[in-house]
Design a protein around this motif. Structure first.
Motif, short mmCIF file in Angstrom:
data_model
loop_
_atom_site.label_atom_id
_atom_site.label_comp_id
_atom_site.label_asym_id
_atom_site.label_seq_id
_atom_site.Cartn_x
_atom_site.Cartn_y
_atom_site.Cartn_z
N PHE A 34 7.08 -16.70 -7.01
CA PHE A 34 8.52 -17.09 -6.43
C PHE A 34 8.63 -18.29 -5.57
O PHE A 34 7.60 -18.76 -4.85
CB PHE A 34 9.07 -15.64 -5.76
CG PHE A 34 8.84 -14.47 -6.32
CD1 PHE A 34 7.67 -13.77 -6.50
CD2 PHE A 34 10.04 -13.83 -7.09
CE1 PHE A 34 7.66 -12.63 -6.95
CE2 PHE A 34 9.93 -12.68 -7.65
CZ PHE A 34 8.69 -11.86 -7.82
N TYR A 36 11.09 -20.20 -2.70
CA TYR A 36 11.98 -20.17 -1.79
C TYR A 36 12.28 -21.19 -1.06
O TYR A 36 11.48 -22.22 -1.14
CB TYR A 36 11.46 -18.79 -0.78
CG TYR A 36 11.35 -17.55 -1.30
CD1 TYR A 36 10.07 -17.10 -1.81
CD2 TYR A 36 12.25 -16.72 -1.01
CE1 TYR A 36 10.03 -16.07 -2.29
CE2 TYR A 36 12.07 -15.31 -1.50
CZ TYR A 36 11.09 -15.07 -2.12
OH TYR A 36 10.87 -13.63 -2.37
N LEU A 46 15.89 -17.15 -1.98
CA LEU A 46 15.05 -17.30 -3.35
C LEU A 46 15.95 -18.15 -4.25
O LEU A 46 17.02 -18.06 -4.39
CB LEU A 46 15.09 -15.76 -3.87
CG LEU A 46 14.24 -15.86 -5.38
CD1 LEU A 46 12.82 -15.76 -5.24
CD2 LEU A 46 14.87 -14.33 -5.96
N ILE A 93 8.88 -22.70 0.05
CA ILE A 93 7.89 -21.71 0.18
C ILE A 93 7.61 -21.15 -1.14
O ILE A 93 8.63 -20.57 -1.73
CB ILE A 93 7.73 -20.83 1.45
CG1 ILE A 93 8.51 -21.44 2.64
CG2 ILE A 93 6.43 -20.03 1.62
CD1 ILE A 93 8.62 -20.45 3.70
N ARG A 97 2.86 -12.47 -6.45
CA ARG A 97 2.51 -10.96 -6.48
C ARG A 97 1.35 -10.56 -7.36
O ARG A 97 1.60 -11.03 -8.49
CB ARG A 97 3.67 -10.14 -6.69
CG ARG A 97 3.73 -8.74 -6.57
CD ARG A 97 5.00 -8.08 -6.84
NE ARG A 97 5.53 -8.45 -8.57
CZ ARG A 97 4.94 -7.43 -9.36
NH1 ARG A 97 4.42 -6.22 -9.13
NH2 ARG A 97 5.62 -7.46 -10.57
N GLY A 102 2.95 -0.26 -9.67
CA GLY A 102 3.84 0.06 -8.77
C GLY A 102 4.19 -0.99 -7.98
O GLY A 102 4.04 -2.26 -8.11
N ASN A 103 4.70 -0.86 -6.61
CA ASN A 103 5.35 -2.06 -5.78
C ASN A 103 3.99 -2.67 -5.17
O ASN A 103 3.14 -2.35 -4.67
CB ASN A 103 6.22 -1.37 -4.67
CG ASN A 103 7.37 -1.00 -5.26
OD1 ASN A 103 7.77 0.31 -5.20
ND2 ASN A 103 8.06 -1.64 -5.96
N GLN A 104 4.07 -4.03 -5.17
CA GLN A 104 2.95 -4.74 -4.60
C GLN A 104 3.89 -5.84 -3.82
O GLN A 104 4.66 -6.46 -4.05
CB GLN A 104 2.18 -5.62 -5.55
CG GLN A 104 1.30 -4.68 -6.67
CD GLN A 104 0.39 -4.05 -5.79
OE1 GLN A 104 -0.21 -4.44 -4.89
NE2 GLN A 104 -0.04 -2.92 -6.34
N PRO A 105 3.35 -6.00 -2.52
CA PRO A 105 4.03 -7.03 -1.48
C PRO A 105 3.75 -8.40 -2.07
O PRO A 105 2.66 -8.56 -2.71
CB PRO A 105 3.12 -6.95 -0.44
CG PRO A 105 2.02 -6.44 -0.50
CD PRO A 105 1.97 -5.53 -1.79
N GLN A 106 4.56 -9.44 -1.73
CA GLN A 106 4.55 -10.80 -2.24
C GLN A 106 3.56 -11.59 -1.10
O GLN A 106 3.95 -11.08 0.16
CB GLN A 106 5.93 -11.29 -2.26
CG GLN A 106 6.41 -11.00 -3.54
CD GLN A 106 7.99 -11.69 -3.60
OE1 GLN A 106 8.38 -12.83 -2.96
NE2 GLN A 106 9.06 -11.00 -4.41
N HIS A 107 2.65 -12.19 -1.41
CA HIS A 107 1.94 -12.99 -0.44
C HIS A 107 2.43 -14.40 -0.72
O HIS A 107 2.39 -15.06 -1.54
CB HIS A 107 0.52 -12.95 -0.70
CG HIS A 107 -0.17 -11.61 -0.70
ND1 HIS A 107 -0.13 -10.80 0.73
CD2 HIS A 107 -0.06 -10.42 -1.53
CE1 HIS A 107 -0.50 -9.55 0.42
NE2 HIS A 107 -0.65 -9.48 -0.79
N PHE A 108 2.60 -14.98 0.76
CA PHE A 108 3.14 -16.51 0.70
C PHE A 108 2.10 -17.47 1.12
O PHE A 108 1.33 -17.43 1.57
CB PHE A 108 4.31 -16.51 1.76
CG PHE A 108 5.53 -15.59 1.30
CD1 PHE A 108 5.50 -14.36 1.65
CD2 PHE A 108 6.56 -16.27 0.84
CE1 PHE A 108 6.54 -13.46 1.08
CE2 PHE A 108 7.61 -15.62 0.36
CZ PHE A 108 7.87 -14.18 0.72
N GLY A 109 2.53 -18.95 0.42
CA GLY A 109 1.76 -19.89 0.92
C GLY A 109 2.36 -20.46 2.24
O GLY A 109 3.15 -19.72 2.77
#
Lengths: 117, 112
Positions: A34, A36, A46, A93, A97, A102-109
């Motif tokens: 993703f 942003y 987004l 940014i 994921r 199931g749901n997994q959190p997004q991890h950010f740079g």
């Protein structure tokens, strides 16, 4: 685990230049990344969803010809700001994921601060 | 106390006190919620998440509470430390591909 690396961290360039930003998932594979944009003291907005092997999905109001996204592999997505102008100056940014049930959190740079003169 | 700044609401707390950061989300169909911490000049850092079939989840020094009736999410930080000073965002998952919608954010200022 779940480290996302973004490069470069800062870019200063002249108006009219095209700028490429890379987003890599270092220790996991990401079918979806993703992009942003964040203005000072504001939340993350987004811009687009980048899908490996297919075209990106852009949010309403985001110009796809202005912000080119390529997701060539399961660990790399790039955002190119074409013919950048001062109004494109912002903090960009990416996030990724990890694959999984199931749901997994997004991890950010750690973001790229783009300044167009 | 809590005050509304020019852009971000700010919560000021004394070191050692507990902090409660609140968030109202928009979509009753959202099924997954995440709290992120963002320090100056960095990307958001994952803190804790919760699925819509739960109303409470605890981590290390943090607790997330979810009230689906009023579409409200809160983050509780126990024994707040100076290193907790940052902007905190809630995010709700809506639609496919785990697309996240971020809240406006709250700045947490921890004073010694």
């Amino acid at each position: 685990g779940a480290v996302v690396s973004q490069h470069p961290s800062r870019v200063i360039c002249k108006s009219g230049t095209s700028v490429k930003i890379e987003c890599r998932s270092l220790d996991f594979q990401a079918t979806t990344m993703f992009w942003y944009r964040q203005f000072p003291k504001q939340s993350l907005m987004l811009m687009a969803t980048s899908n490996e092997g297919s075209k990106a999905t852009y949010e309403q109001g985001v110009e796809k010809d202005k912000f080119l996204i390529n997701h060539a592999s399961l660990t790399l997505s790039t955002l190119t700001v074409t013919s950048a102008h001062p109004e494109d100056s912002s903090f960009y940014i990416c996030s990724a994921r990890s694959q999984g049930m199931g749901n997994q959190p997004q991890h950010f740079g750690d973001g790229t601060r783009l300044s167009i003169l | 106390g809590e005050s509304v700044g020019l852009h971000l609401p700010t919560l000021s707390v004394q070191e050692g006190d507990n902090s409660i950061i609140n968030c109202a989300y928009s979509n009753s169909a959202s099924d997954y919620f995440i709290w992120y911490k963002q320090e100056s000049g960095k990307g958001p850092q994952f803190i804790i998440d919760i699925r819509s079939n739960m109303d409470k989840r605890q981590g290390q020094r943090v607790t997330v509470l979810l009230n689906k009736t009023v579409k409200h999410l809160s983050l509780q930080i126990a024994a707040t430390q100076p290193g907790d000073s940052a902007v905190y965002f809630c995010a709700e998952n809506t639609g496919g591909y785990n697309k996240l919608i971020f809240g406006a954010g709250t700045r947490l200022a921890v004073h010694p």
